[in-house]
Write a protein that holds these residues in place. Structure first.
Motif, short mmCIF file in Angstrom:
data_model
loop_
_atom_site.label_atom_id
_atom_site.label_comp_id
_atom_site.label_asym_id
_atom_site.label_seq_id
_atom_site.Cartn_x
_atom_site.Cartn_y
_atom_site.Cartn_z
N ALA A 2 -43.43 -35.74 63.36
CA ALA A 2 -43.48 -35.25 61.98
C ALA A 2 -44.90 -35.32 61.42
N GLU A 3 -45.22 -34.32 60.64
CA GLU A 3 -46.52 -34.31 59.98
C GLU A 3 -46.49 -35.25 58.78
N ASN A 4 -47.59 -35.94 58.54
CA ASN A 4 -47.69 -36.88 57.44
C ASN A 4 -48.74 -36.38 56.45
N GLU A 5 -48.33 -36.24 55.19
CA GLU A 5 -49.26 -35.85 54.13
C GLU A 5 -49.61 -37.09 53.32
N HIS A 6 -50.89 -37.37 53.21
CA HIS A 6 -51.34 -38.54 52.46
C HIS A 6 -50.95 -38.40 50.99
N GLY A 7 -50.30 -39.43 50.43
CA GLY A 7 -49.93 -39.43 49.02
C GLY A 7 -48.60 -38.77 48.71
N SER A 8 -47.81 -38.41 49.70
CA SER A 8 -46.55 -37.72 49.45
C SER A 8 -45.34 -38.65 49.43
N MET A 9 -45.53 -39.91 49.77
CA MET A 9 -44.41 -40.86 49.83
C MET A 9 -44.03 -41.33 48.43
N ASP A 10 -42.73 -41.47 48.18
CA ASP A 10 -42.25 -41.99 46.90
C ASP A 10 -42.32 -43.52 46.95
N ILE A 11 -43.17 -44.10 46.10
CA ILE A 11 -43.38 -45.55 46.12
C ILE A 11 -42.90 -46.20 44.82
N LYS A 12 -42.00 -45.53 44.12
CA LYS A 12 -41.53 -46.07 42.84
C LYS A 12 -40.87 -47.45 43.00
N VAL A 13 -40.07 -47.62 44.03
CA VAL A 13 -39.38 -48.89 44.25
C VAL A 13 -40.39 -50.01 44.53
N GLN A 14 -41.40 -49.70 45.35
CA GLN A 14 -42.41 -50.70 45.66
C GLN A 14 -43.22 -51.06 44.41
N GLU A 15 -43.53 -50.07 43.57
CA GLU A 15 -44.27 -50.35 42.33
C GLU A 15 -43.45 -51.23 41.39
N GLU A 16 -42.15 -50.99 41.29
CA GLU A 16 -41.29 -51.81 40.44
C GLU A 16 -41.18 -53.24 40.98
N ALA A 17 -41.09 -53.38 42.29
CA ALA A 17 -41.02 -54.71 42.89
C ALA A 17 -42.32 -55.47 42.65
N PHE A 18 -43.45 -54.79 42.80
CA PHE A 18 -44.74 -55.44 42.57
C PHE A 18 -44.90 -55.84 41.10
#
Length: 44
Positions: A2-18
């Motif tokens: 799979a191709e990976n695009e930098h900055g396309s991942m949803d990190i909302k859960v990680q931001e809330e945990a942090f």
């Protein structure tokens, strides 16, 4: 593969945990400092 695009991942859960971790850390720090001040004032 799979191709990976930098900055396309949803990190909302990680931001809330942090944010929760930071909030918890600040509260524990303030409580600890408060306990130390209390002990310093009333430990006679």
């Amino acid at each position: 593969m799979a191709e990976n695009e930098h900055g396309s991942m949803d990190i909302k859960v990680q931001e809330e945990a942090f944010a929760g971790f930071i909030k918890w850390s600040i509260r524990v720090s303030v409580f600890s400092i408060g306990v130390l001040i209390f002990l310093a004032l009333f430990n006679s």
